[in-house]
Design an enzyme around this catalytic site. Structure first.
Site, PDB file in Angstrom:
ATOM      1  N   ILE A  11       0.828  -1.222   0.000  1.00  0.00           N
ATOM      2  CA  ILE A  11       0.000   0.000   0.000  1.00  0.00           C
ATOM      3  C   ILE A  11       0.856   1.262   0.000  1.00  0.00           C
ATOM      4  O   ILE A  11       0.473   2.283  -0.587  1.00  0.00           O
ATOM      5  CB  ILE A  11      -1.019  -0.008   1.170  1.00  0.00           C
ATOM      6  N   SER A  33      12.047   0.922   6.692  1.00  0.00           N
ATOM      7  CA  SER A  33      11.624  -0.375   6.192  1.00  0.00           C
ATOM      8  C   SER A  33      12.802  -1.327   6.275  1.00  0.00           C
ATOM      9  O   SER A  33      13.938  -0.928   6.052  1.00  0.00           O
ATOM     10  CB  SER A  33      11.169  -0.214   4.734  1.00  0.00           C
ATOM     11  N   LYS A  87      -5.452   1.757   7.840  1.00  0.00           N
ATOM     12  CA  LYS A  87      -6.521   0.970   8.460  1.00  0.00           C
ATOM     13  C   LYS A  87      -6.075  -0.485   8.531  1.00  0.00           C
ATOM     14  O   LYS A  87      -5.264  -0.886   7.707  1.00  0.00           O
ATOM     15  CB  LYS A  87      -7.831   1.093   7.685  1.00  0.00           C
TER      16      LYS A  87
HETATM   17  P1  NAP Z   1       2.509  -5.531   3.014  1.00  0.00           P
HETATM   18  O1  NAP Z   1       2.628  -5.406   1.524  1.00  0.00           O
HETATM   19  O2  NAP Z   1       2.702  -6.866   3.635  1.00  0.00           O
HETATM   20  O3  NAP Z   1       3.508  -4.472   3.647  1.00  0.00           O
HETATM   21  C1  NAP Z   1       3.667  -4.354   5.038  1.00  0.00           C
HETATM   22  C2  NAP Z   1       4.903  -3.529   5.336  1.00  0.00           C
HETATM   23  O4  NAP Z   1       5.117  -3.444   6.747  1.00  0.00           O
HETATM   24  C3  NAP Z   1       6.167  -4.113   4.741  1.00  0.00           C
HETATM   25  O5  NAP Z   1       6.869  -3.034   4.211  1.00  0.00           O
HETATM   26  C4  NAP Z   1       6.851  -4.751   5.934  1.00  0.00           C
HETATM   27  O6  NAP Z   1       8.227  -4.943   5.807  1.00  0.00           O
HETATM   28  C5  NAP Z   1       6.455  -3.852   7.074  1.00  0.00           C
HETATM   29  N1  NAP Z   1       6.463  -4.549   8.374  1.00  0.00           N
HETATM   30  C6  NAP Z   1       7.011  -4.087   9.526  1.00  0.00           C
HETATM   31  N2  NAP Z   1       6.844  -4.956  10.517  1.00  0.00           N
HETATM   32  C7  NAP Z   1       6.182  -6.007   9.999  1.00  0.00           C
HETATM   33  C8  NAP Z   1       5.724  -7.229  10.553  1.00  0.00           C
HETATM   34  N3  NAP Z   1       5.929  -7.553  11.844  1.00  0.00           N
HETATM   35  N4  NAP Z   1       5.072  -8.097   9.742  1.00  0.00           N
HETATM   36  C9  NAP Z   1       4.863  -7.794   8.431  1.00  0.00           C
HETATM   37  N5  NAP Z   1       5.289  -6.633   7.864  1.00  0.00           N
HETATM   38  C10 NAP Z   1       5.926  -5.751   8.645  1.00  0.00           C
HETATM   39  O7  NAP Z   1       1.082  -5.009   3.502  1.00  0.00           O
HETATM   40  P2  NAP Z   1       0.160  -3.893   2.834  1.00  0.00           P
HETATM   41  O8  NAP Z   1      -0.777  -4.526   1.892  1.00  0.00           O
HETATM   42  O9  NAP Z   1       0.975  -2.757   2.380  1.00  0.00           O
HETATM   43  O10 NAP Z   1      -0.725  -3.496   4.099  1.00  0.00           O
HETATM   44  C11 NAP Z   1      -0.240  -2.681   5.147  1.00  0.00           C
HETATM   45  C12 NAP Z   1      -1.427  -1.999   5.803  1.00  0.00           C
HETATM   46  O11 NAP Z   1      -2.103  -1.238   4.801  1.00  0.00           O
HETATM   47  C13 NAP Z   1      -2.464  -2.980   6.367  1.00  0.00           C
HETATM   48  O12 NAP Z   1      -2.981  -2.480   7.572  1.00  0.00           O
HETATM   49  C14 NAP Z   1      -3.546  -3.025   5.309  1.00  0.00           C
HETATM   50  O13 NAP Z   1      -4.815  -3.298   5.841  1.00  0.00           O
HETATM   51  C15 NAP Z   1      -3.471  -1.605   4.771  1.00  0.00           C
HETATM   52  N6  NAP Z   1      -3.977  -1.496   3.386  1.00  0.00           N
HETATM   53  C16 NAP Z   1      -3.585  -2.357   2.402  1.00  0.00           C
HETATM   54  C17 NAP Z   1      -4.136  -2.253   1.121  1.00  0.00           C
HETATM   55  C18 NAP Z   1      -3.743  -3.153  -0.029  1.00  0.00           C
HETATM   56  O14 NAP Z   1      -4.391  -3.079  -1.088  1.00  0.00           O
HETATM   57  N7  NAP Z   1      -2.724  -3.974   0.090  1.00  0.00           N
HETATM   58  C19 NAP Z   1      -5.068  -1.268   0.859  1.00  0.00           C
HETATM   59  C20 NAP Z   1      -5.394  -0.369   1.861  1.00  0.00           C
HETATM   60  C21 NAP Z   1      -4.853  -0.505   3.111  1.00  0.00           C
HETATM   61  P3  NAP Z   1       9.438  -3.871   5.834  1.00  0.00           P
HETATM   62  O15 NAP Z   1       9.830  -3.687   7.260  1.00  0.00           O
HETATM   63  O16 NAP Z   1      10.474  -4.454   5.000  1.00  0.00           O
HETATM   64  O17 NAP Z   1       8.925  -2.559   5.262  1.00  0.00           O
END
Ligand code: NAP
Length: 309
Positions: A11, A33, A87
């Site tokens: 995101i 990150s 969120k």
């Molecule tokens: P993601 O792709 O898995 O990214 C999560 C990020 O957080 C990564 O950069 C990850 O690694 C970091 N991180 C730090 N501590 C972590 C841990 N203990 N476990 C996993 N990751 C960790 O997830 P995402 O889809 O971006 O979602 C993140 C948030 O945005 C969620 O709350 C989700 O509900 C919200 N969201 C997502 C979307 C979507 O379409 N994907 C849309 C709207 C909102 P690094 O430390 O390397 O950065």
């Protein structure tokens, strides 16, 4: 205003980085990150180090999953930074109440964002519902988890919320547009045998005037992806399609020409965050999350086929 983005995952890359880049109010000054980075922006792997070394960055936007988010938010608020939360705002309601108290204590802004509330049709749906008697509202949020969440192991862990991760977006719209409060009465949850969180959920709600309010969330959808809210009232029907981007009233699609349908969600969130920083405001509405935690408390669980990424 300079801002740091924390958690450079899907995101952050898809929405936050472009929204900040397109804004004349914000400048991306640092990222935090373990693996991700944004070209041309100073990258940190340690959050505390960033907070200590960059007192000039007054605002942080947290894009990490809800499980680890609380610790980041506490560190930022204690360090006197304004905080924007993706969120859902936390893993538990108690965490969120604590963050709100901490923000007020430190006189900094805190914004628990609900991006789906910023979809182009939501404000119009809310206005249309005023003065009408609700008979029925049904949410259908069915998407393919393989397509939208590949490799995201955290969604299957307890704080990850499973299918409620997208489902809470629908609930953020419902709680925004309905004039009357609702509460969950029962839920059925399908939990893959190798996971902690649901892949499917069906929810029933109490409505003060007896309207039938239901939600159907499913991550096993193949083919067409569905993000729809259908509303029936004493004075006609309304459907919000495509996650709130499209409005259909009494069968007629409303022309949204000139409105930046879904792509406007994050720019609008960052505009609101800028206002909150200027005012030192706290904007934390936990109503969508209350319904999810209630569903996890009341839900009748069925174990279903294991999930493999
Ligand atoms: P993601 O792709 O898995 O990214 C999560 C990020 O957080 C990564 O950069 C990850 O690694 C970091 N991180 C730090 N501590 C972590 C841990 N203990 N476990 C996993 N990751 C960790 O997830 P995402 O889809 O971006 O979602 C993140 C948030 O945005 C969620 O709350 C989700 O509900 C919200 N969201 C997502 C979307 C979507 O379409 N994907 C849309 C709207 C909102 P690094 O430390 O390397 O950065």
């Amino acid at each position: 205003m300079e801002i740091a983005l924390v958690g450079i995952g899907k995101i952050a890359v898809d929405q936050h980085v472009p929204a900040i880049a397109a804004s004349d109010e914000w400048s991306l000054a640092a990222t935090v990150s373990r693996q991700g980075a944004v070209e041309g922006v100073t990258g940190y792997t340690n959050f505390d180090q960033m907070l200590a070394e960059r007192p000039d960055i007054r605002v942080v936007s947290l894009c990490v999953p809800p499980g680890p988010r609380f610790d980041y938010a506490v560190a930022a608020l204690r360090a006197g930074r304004h905080v924007m939360l993706e969120k859902p705002p936390g893993a538990t309601l108690a965490e969120c109440y604590q963050l709100e108290a901490l923000a007020r204590e430190n006189r900094v802004a805190l914004f628990a964002t609900w991006h789906s509330r910023e979809a182009a049709g939501v404000a119009q749906a809310k206005e249309w519902l005023i003065g009408k008697r609700l008979r029925r509202l049904s949410v259908t949020w069915r998407e393919d988890v393989h397509r939208w969440h590949p490799g995201q192991a955290w969604i299957w862990e307890p704080a990850g919320m499973g299918v409620f991760d997208p489902g809470i977006n629908a609930l953020s719209i419902v709680t925004e547009i309905l004039p009357d409060p609702i509460h969950l009465t029962s839920a059925d949850l399908d939990i893959p045998s190798n996971c902690q969180t649901p892949i499917g959920a069906r929810l029933n709600f109490y409505h003060p005037h007896g309207a039938e309010v239901t939600a159907d969330f499913d991550w096993r959808q193949t083919g067409d992806q569905i993000w729809t809210i259908d509303v029936e009232t004493d004075q006609g029907t309304l459907s919000l399609l495509n996650g709130g981007a499209t409005v259909v009233i009494d069968g007629q699609q409303i022309d949204m020409a000139g409105t930046n349908t879904l792509s406007g969600e994050y720019p609008r969130l960052y505009r609101r965050m800028a206002e909150l920083v200027r005012q030192g405001g706290v904007d934390v509405d936990l109503s969508p999350m209350i319904h999810v935690t209630d569903a996890l408390a009341l839900g009748r669980r069925t174990v279903v086929d294991p999930f493999f990424d």
